[in-house]
Design a protein around this motif. Sequence first.
Motif, mmCIF file in Angstrom:
data_model
loop_
_atom_site.group_PDB
_atom_site.id
_atom_site.type_symbol
_atom_site.label_atom_id
_atom_site.label_comp_id
_atom_site.label_asym_id
_atom_site.label_seq_id
_atom_site.Cartn_x
_atom_site.Cartn_y
_atom_site.Cartn_z
ATOM 1 N N THR A 1 0.840 -1.193 0.000
ATOM 2 C CA THR A 1 0.000 0.000 0.000
ATOM 3 C C THR A 1 0.879 1.247 0.000
ATOM 4 O OG1 THR A 1 -0.149 -0.108 2.426
ATOM 5 C CG2 THR A 1 -1.936 -1.108 1.163
ATOM 6 N N THR A 2 0.444 2.245 -0.749
ATOM 7 C CA THR A 2 1.216 3.490 -0.855
ATOM 8 C C THR A 2 0.365 4.669 -0.390
ATOM 9 O OG1 THR A 2 0.603 3.616 -3.211
ATOM 10 C CG2 THR A 2 2.711 2.579 -2.677
ATOM 11 N N ARG B 1 -2.898 7.442 -0.239
ATOM 12 C CA ARG B 1 -4.346 7.320 -0.092
ATOM 13 C C ARG B 1 -4.976 8.700 -0.052
ATOM 14 N NH1 ARG B 1 -4.940 3.973 5.004
ATOM 15 N NH2 ARG B 1 -3.066 3.034 4.148
ATOM 16 N N SER C 1 -10.413 10.572 -10.306
ATOM 17 C CA SER C 1 -9.354 10.097 -11.204
ATOM 18 C C SER C 1 -9.812 10.329 -12.634
ATOM 19 C CB SER C 1 -9.081 8.606 -10.977
ATOM 20 O OG SER C 1 -10.069 7.816 -11.612
ATOM 21 N N PRO D 1 -9.781 5.969 -1.506
ATOM 22 C CA PRO D 1 -8.859 5.046 -2.185
ATOM 23 C C PRO D 1 -7.567 4.811 -1.400
ATOM 24 C CG PRO D 1 -8.734 7.215 -3.180
ATOM 25 C CD PRO D 1 -9.878 7.267 -2.206
ATOM 26 N N ILE D 2 -7.114 3.568 -1.443
ATOM 27 C CA ILE D 2 -5.811 3.179 -0.906
ATOM 28 C C ILE D 2 -5.064 2.510 -2.057
ATOM 29 C CG2 ILE D 2 -4.571 1.797 0.802
ATOM 30 C CD1 ILE D 2 -7.093 1.847 2.533
ATOM 31 N N PHE D 3 -4.050 3.172 -2.586
ATOM 32 C CA PHE D 3 -3.344 2.676 -3.768
ATOM 33 C C PHE D 3 -2.280 1.664 -3.366
ATOM 34 C CE2 PHE D 3 -5.302 6.597 -4.987
ATOM 35 C CZ PHE D 3 -5.690 6.401 -6.298
ATOM 36 N N PHE D 4 -2.105 0.639 -4.230
ATOM 37 C CA PHE D 4 -1.115 -0.385 -3.930
ATOM 38 C C PHE D 4 -0.313 -0.838 -5.158
ATOM 39 C CE2 PHE D 4 -5.081 -2.680 -4.796
ATOM 40 C CZ PHE D 4 -4.674 -3.673 -5.676
ATOM 41 N N ALA E 1 -6.091 0.787 -6.956
ATOM 42 C CA ALA E 1 -6.373 1.009 -5.537
ATOM 43 C C ALA E 1 -7.544 0.168 -5.055
ATOM 44 C CB ALA E 1 -6.704 2.489 -5.307
ATOM 45 N N HIS F 1 -10.930 0.791 -3.268
ATOM 46 C CA HIS F 1 -11.747 1.990 -3.065
ATOM 47 C C HIS F 1 -13.226 1.626 -3.010
ATOM 48 C CE1 HIS F 1 -13.501 2.389 -7.150
ATOM 49 N NE2 HIS F 1 -12.325 1.936 -7.592
ATOM 50 N N CYS G 1 -9.070 -1.350 -10.695
ATOM 51 C CA CYS G 1 -9.055 -1.199 -9.241
ATOM 52 C C CYS G 1 -9.867 -2.308 -8.565
ATOM 53 C CB CYS G 1 -9.619 0.150 -8.834
ATOM 54 S SG CYS G 1 -8.480 1.541 -9.104
ATOM 55 N N THR H 1 -0.021 2.104 5.655
ATOM 56 C CA THR H 1 0.854 2.300 4.501
ATOM 57 C C THR H 1 2.019 1.320 4.582
ATOM 58 O OG1 THR H 1 0.270 4.650 4.404
ATOM 59 C CG2 THR H 1 2.303 3.981 3.287
#
Length: 264
Positions: free
Chosen positions: A193-194, A196, A203, A211-214, A219, A221, A235, A252
């Motif tokens: 995870t990166t 958010r 987008s 959203p939690i991007f990985f 992500a 979301h 996603c 994270t």
Amino acid sequence: MGVGRRLAVAALVTGTLILSSSGVASATAVAPALPAVAVESAAPAGTAPFSAPGKTLKPGAKGAAVKALQRRLKELGYDPGKIDGRYGGATMSAVWAFQKVNGLGPTSTVARKTWKALEAPRAPKVLVPSGKPTRAEVNLSAQILVLYVKGQVKLISHISSGSGVPYCETATWQGKTQRFCGDARTPTGNYKTTWRRDGWHKSYLGQLYNPIFFNGGIAFHGALSVPLTPASHGCVRLPMHVAEVLPGLLGTGVPVHVRGKFIR
């Protein structure tokens, strides 16, 4: 439109369910039976024996049997939303996740087979046995997310991943009209995870909730439509009530493992 109204009126793109502001479903959704994704019966340690009410329940049902269902789902790691004795969309998505983990065809109806499975539930299939104690596993074959925290199952959720249908869409992005194309695939692999965002995040392909991007632009979301089949651009879509709580559970730098392939 505010988040309240977005949560109040949600249409599943399968065309089989529409939730009203009260959370009551106007129709049910049924999908073909899926192969079992677990091989053993395993309720979380410390859970009390469960005796199923046995009453057939469908979206819109109310009462003690619904509350018993919600409590049992919550106890097993599925999030049915508010435990209020009302069978709405949040409870239905938790039922779907439970049925898929237990090798049952996901349906909004809770009847004999589902009650029986609730009495002797299976554990979700572990995709990465050697994984970190805290990690997220995305099973594309079963369309579920399992979050482990300190080696214990913390959350199991229904998802909808990339549809696999190539797309080309025109959107206004950064002040310019641009055309975006892709394969609508959620890649398998090992990620972390990166960054958010809180609330609705715009987008170039639409709105993402919490959203939690990985994986680059991919992500976890919340979405207003989380059908039984993969439907996103790539996603991992989550029911809105799950997207509300996930940021508080998933930090994270947490490993995310994506495995499997959905067979239509």
